[in-house]
Design a protein around this motif. Sequence first.
Motif, short mmCIF file in Angstrom:
data_model
loop_
_atom_site.label_atom_id
_atom_site.label_comp_id
_atom_site.label_asym_id
_atom_site.label_seq_id
_atom_site.Cartn_x
_atom_site.Cartn_y
_atom_site.Cartn_z
N LEU A 93 39.84 44.16 36.19
CA LEU A 93 39.62 44.00 37.63
C LEU A 93 38.33 44.70 38.02
N LEU A 94 37.49 43.96 38.72
CA LEU A 94 36.29 44.59 39.27
C LEU A 94 36.44 44.66 40.78
N ILE A 95 36.37 45.85 41.30
CA ILE A 95 36.53 45.99 42.74
C ILE A 95 35.17 45.95 43.40
N HIS A 96 35.15 45.42 44.59
CA HIS A 96 33.87 45.28 45.27
C HIS A 96 34.02 45.47 46.78
#
Lengths: 341, 341
Positions: A93-96
């Motif tokens: 998961l890449l949070i942005h």
Amino acid sequence: MKVTINDVASHAGVSIKTVSRVMNNEPSVRKDTYDKVMAAITALQYQPNAAARNLASNRSFSIGYIYDNPNAYYVIDMQRGLLDACRKHGYELLIHPTNAKSPDIVQEVIDLVQQSRLAGLVLTPPFSEMPHIAEALEKIGVHFVRIISGSTPSPKLSNCVLVDDFTAAFKITNHLLELGHTDIAFLCGDEEHSSSGERLAGYQAALTKRGITPNPKFIVPGSYSFESGVKGAKQLMNLSKKPSAIFACNDEIAAGALFSARLMNIAIPQQLAIAGFENSPFSRQTWPPLTTAHQPNVTIAQQAAELLFRHAKPNASKMLSDKQPVFIPELLVRESTAVIG
Amino acid sequence: MKVTINDVASHAGVSIKTVSRVMNNEPSVRKDTYDKVMAAITALQYQPNAAARNLASNRSFSIGYIYDNPNAYYVIDMQRGLLDACRKHGYELLIHPTNAKSPDIVQEVIDLVQQSRLAGLVLTPPFSEMPHIAEALEKIGVHFVRIISGSTPSPKLSNCVLVDDFTAAFKITNHLLELGHTDIAFLCGDEEHSSSGERLAGYQAALTKRGITPNPKFIVPGSYSFESGVKGAKQLMNLSKKPSAIFACNDEIAAGALFSARLMNIAIPQQLAIAGFENSPFSRQTWPPLTTAHQPNVTIAQQAAELLFRHAKPNASKMLSDKQPVFIPELLVRESTAVIG
DNA sequence: ATAGAAATGACAGCGCTGGTCATCTATTAG
DNA sequence: CTAATAGATGACCAGCGCTGTCATTTCTAT
């Protein structure tokens, strides 16, 4: 030290291609071969090299979560749920976090997707409600799932997880009505968030059903913030005809209203009932604790990610169980609301 | 559509290897070649393929953030700061909330690092204070940076960002003393977190300096939670000799103490002063708002990531500016503390 | 002009997937 | 019981986009 697909293949006594077939859920692998390979994978603790997979297959094993929400508790819960699902499916998961109001937000999102070569995207309000974001994502052909306010599944919303704010708001208002309140005010959240509109609609519907015409003076525009609650309550309590109950669009606004009431020496719930929405941790930590509606955010996030994976995974069961999840937040009665005194 | 290093190379009229050199800041590239390449990169909007880089170079461009902190605001701030630094340096951030008390936490952390092939790790309490975690990470040769409580840089703490809880706690206690309080109680946080110990020590030092012997009955063990504050304050106010001020180890505990005081009909700050620590958003949203100490968490996180990159990056300036950052939280006076009444 | 250093390029290969066939093994019809 | 058919597997190769190594070229200083 470093276990490659070759090691697994020889350990299982099959070809490297077959291991690859197993790893990618391709059909045409007999049950016992599959088991043999799985056993080898477990025995050697094989972990496929994500970089090599990405490179060779030109797909990626990470999804993104784009958000702009001042509510830390909400964000943390969403992250939890998304991560749960990601771990289960072997994704990252890449949070942005970003600013939804930035003028080139669409480009920013596109850049993110292309830079990180994301397999998919999860959007929460306000992004999930911005049509040009959805359009742009569709145009570049990226999978995405939106968490939005709504009650009725429809094909157009096939990539959405619905949270039925309307019904939940209806229930909260009803709770206030049942306590004997008739002069119930509503503190709105941000207009951009459709949840605010839905909750308002639920509130109005409950009143109307009881034969009460919503009083426009009791409906105060605002935003999802403590300060907005402070201001809104102040405004309401300065009316010549004051409400006996306030339904705030979320707990933070409600906490602000509570704060305001304290400043004006209004006793809660004796002189004024206050209800919130969301069941965020501090709704339990105000004095008195807030009546609110509980949203199962972790579960909502999990479902959203699952939906995304169903859409994004090539060989997974695509068609089946593509039913849209609808969540209805539950009424949680605490001490901030009571029989009209 | 997809711009590769080849396109850049031919556009710039150099070999693909030279482009690679530029991308990786390798020495031995003449200024004008460098400029040519940079121009081509900009013109074509080239974005290197992370997967290919990882695969070929066997390093990775993501760092991990491991945490187990119930404080959502703290976590969100940390993420913000880490992400800022990551974006600046072209890294990705993988978040990993988990349970610090899990029996196989060390293995879990190692798995994470190896599975995701992380370039480095950032640890906050309690992980940053668990010796066996640090040992394990050193053993597998992974870079990591710890954010810990402390005031004096030392070579042993070369990979640490220090937050001087002692001095900040000293200042808060001093503030209470200056208001005329002498019977000041302290509500502890979790013993595992050294921040709790440091803050306690700061509190004691301030008292001692004023010639006051800390009263053991005024020091209440607990944990970093609202409930702990509720309980602690109740216990204190049931003493025959009650304190006139409470210094809680963080805002959440302070909010609990406030809640408790309300239950017991104790007026804040007239009958009892309460101070917190952290300046989390809800310290502004209690009634009355809490006197507290502000920790610049976003900046702290940025510095931590910068420190990590300095250690992890092969070709960056290693030695220089390797000074250790020390942050001292600032006193923030609000309405929950006042002259003894 | 020439050693030595600095800049650049040619080429293999990281670990895996996708494709193409060839081969091998079960299942079924006859 | 055998032949026909479909299914399962393996062998092989190319190549994803980049970096590491080392050979080669170009520059700089004598």
